[in-house]
Design a protein around this motif. Structure first.
Motif, short mmCIF file in Angstrom:
data_model
loop_
_atom_site.label_atom_id
_atom_site.label_comp_id
_atom_site.label_asym_id
_atom_site.label_seq_id
_atom_site.Cartn_x
_atom_site.Cartn_y
_atom_site.Cartn_z
N LEU A 105 0.83 -1.22 0.00
CA LEU A 105 0.00 0.00 0.00
C LEU A 105 0.85 1.26 0.00
O LEU A 105 1.96 1.26 0.55
CB LEU A 105 -0.82 0.08 1.30
N VAL A 106 0.27 2.32 -0.56
CA VAL A 106 0.77 3.68 -0.32
C VAL A 106 0.02 4.15 0.93
O VAL A 106 -1.19 4.34 0.90
CB VAL A 106 0.51 4.59 -1.54
N VAL A 107 0.76 4.25 2.03
CA VAL A 107 0.15 4.34 3.37
C VAL A 107 0.12 5.77 3.91
O VAL A 107 1.11 6.49 3.81
CB VAL A 107 0.97 3.44 4.33
N LEU A 135 5.54 4.18 1.47
CA LEU A 135 5.20 2.94 0.80
C LEU A 135 5.35 1.81 1.82
O LEU A 135 6.25 1.86 2.67
CB LEU A 135 6.16 2.74 -0.38
N VAL A 136 4.51 0.79 1.73
CA VAL A 136 4.70 -0.43 2.51
C VAL A 136 4.61 -1.62 1.54
O VAL A 136 3.61 -1.79 0.86
CB VAL A 136 3.67 -0.55 3.66
N VAL A 137 5.71 -2.37 1.49
CA VAL A 137 5.79 -3.57 0.63
C VAL A 137 6.10 -4.74 1.57
O VAL A 137 7.27 -5.09 1.77
CB VAL A 137 6.91 -3.41 -0.43
N PRO A 138 5.09 -5.34 2.18
CA PRO A 138 5.35 -6.31 3.25
C PRO A 138 5.97 -7.62 2.81
O PRO A 138 6.43 -8.38 3.66
CB PRO A 138 3.97 -6.56 3.87
N SER A 139 6.00 -7.92 1.53
CA SER A 139 6.60 -9.19 1.08
C SER A 139 8.12 -9.14 1.05
O SER A 139 8.77 -10.15 0.80
CB SER A 139 6.07 -9.57 -0.30
N LYS A 140 8.70 -7.95 1.30
CA LYS A 140 10.15 -7.78 1.24
C LYS A 140 10.65 -7.25 2.59
O LYS A 140 9.87 -6.67 3.35
CB LYS A 140 10.51 -6.76 0.16
N PHE A 174 11.93 -4.67 5.16
CA PHE A 174 11.26 -3.38 5.30
C PHE A 174 12.03 -2.21 4.68
O PHE A 174 11.49 -1.12 4.56
CB PHE A 174 10.99 -3.14 6.79
N TRP A 175 13.29 -2.40 4.29
CA TRP A 175 14.00 -1.26 3.69
C TRP A 175 13.40 -0.85 2.35
O TRP A 175 13.60 0.26 1.89
CB TRP A 175 15.50 -1.52 3.59
N LYS A 176 12.66 -1.78 1.70
CA LYS A 176 12.02 -1.43 0.42
C LYS A 176 10.82 -0.51 0.62
O LYS A 176 10.28 0.02 -0.35
CB LYS A 176 11.56 -2.70 -0.30
N SER A 177 10.36 -0.37 1.87
CA SER A 177 9.17 0.42 2.17
C SER A 177 9.56 1.87 2.42
O SER A 177 9.74 2.30 3.57
CB SER A 177 8.45 -0.17 3.38
N ALA A 178 9.69 2.64 1.35
CA ALA A 178 10.22 4.00 1.42
C ALA A 178 9.35 4.92 2.26
O ALA A 178 8.15 5.02 2.04
CB ALA A 178 10.37 4.57 0.02
#
Ligand SMILES: Nc1nc2c(c(=O)[nH]1)N[C@H]1C(S)=C(S)[C@@H](COP(=O)(O)O)O[C@H]1N2
Ligand SMILES: [Mo]
Length: 203
Positions: free
Chosen positions: A136-138, A156-161, A163-167
């Motif tokens: 999601l764009v949170v 950004l939250v990308v929970p499959s990766k 957490f550093w990918k979640s900018a």
């Protein structure tokens, strides 16, 4: 079973969760640690925008109110930091990629998303990871507007990766046919970042 793992699993069990949810090499925390490079930027929501460009038919720029006017999605996800802490059942509210894709129309050649953030930070993911049901764009976490330390107003939250990918402090989504390593990926973090495979570092 190694001592670290059995202790980590015991903590998860005590907290009432299934230890199978803890990826290898991680420990469980009920807190939400704050982690990033540099200082927390001061982002003004009245002038903040999210720009979506690149391999799309329509370039889009959304203000904060425009983003919040889009259909909202709520997810409950586990987050896993490469520094080994894992937090379970984090609640996020925001806008799913499908809503943004409706606006920007990615081209068939679009396969990567490079998230852009304050201070020139970037984080790259395959488009498939951003299309995931739980990505999601949170703008809200745990029922409250996202705080500046956790990336507010919008992250950004990308929970499959990992957490550093979640900018945090997101301000752009560059849609690309080719991959472009982000800030932590250039620093040596693994490009794929699958925590079940312990893809922490690329060396
Ligand atoms: N803009 C930006 N976003 C970032 C980072 C960063 O350095 N800059 N660090 C990442 C890392 S390593 C982690 S673990 C998470 C931490 O998010 P949190 O502080 O909300 O727990 O943010 C990610 N997003
Ligand atoms: Mo991290």
């Amino acid at each position: 079973m190694p001592l670290f793992r059995s202790k980590a699993e015991a903590k998860v069990r005590e907290a009432g969760y299934d230890p199978a949810r803890l990826p290898p090499g991680q420990y469980f925390t009920e807190k939400w640690p704050v982690l990033h490079a540099g200082a927390v930027p001061d982002v003004d929501v009245s002038t903040w925008t999210l720009r979506i460009w690149g391999d799309v038919e329509n370039e889009v720029t959304l203000g904060y109110d425009e983003l919040k006017a889009l259909p909202a999605t709520e997810v409950v996800a586990d987050i896993h930091c490469v520094t080994r802490w894992s937090r379970f059942d984090a609640h996020f509210k925001g806008v799913h990629w499908r809503e943004l894709a409706t606006l920007c129309s990615p081209r068939p050649s679009a396969h990567f998303v490079i998230a852009h953030a304050e201070h020139g930070f970037t984080a790259n993911s395959p488009l498939a990871a951003v299309e995931d049901e739980k990505a999601l764009v949170v703008y809200e976490a745990d029922g409250e507007p996202l705080t500046p330390e956790h990336g507010g107003p919008v992250r950004l939250v990308v929970p499959s990766k990992y957490f550093w990918k979640s900018a945090k402090w997101l301000n752009g989504l560059e849609i690309s046919s080719i991959d472009k390593l982000g800030f932590w990926e250039r620093y040596g973090y693994h490009n794929d970042a699958d925590y079940w495979k312990e893809e922490r570092y690329s060396f």
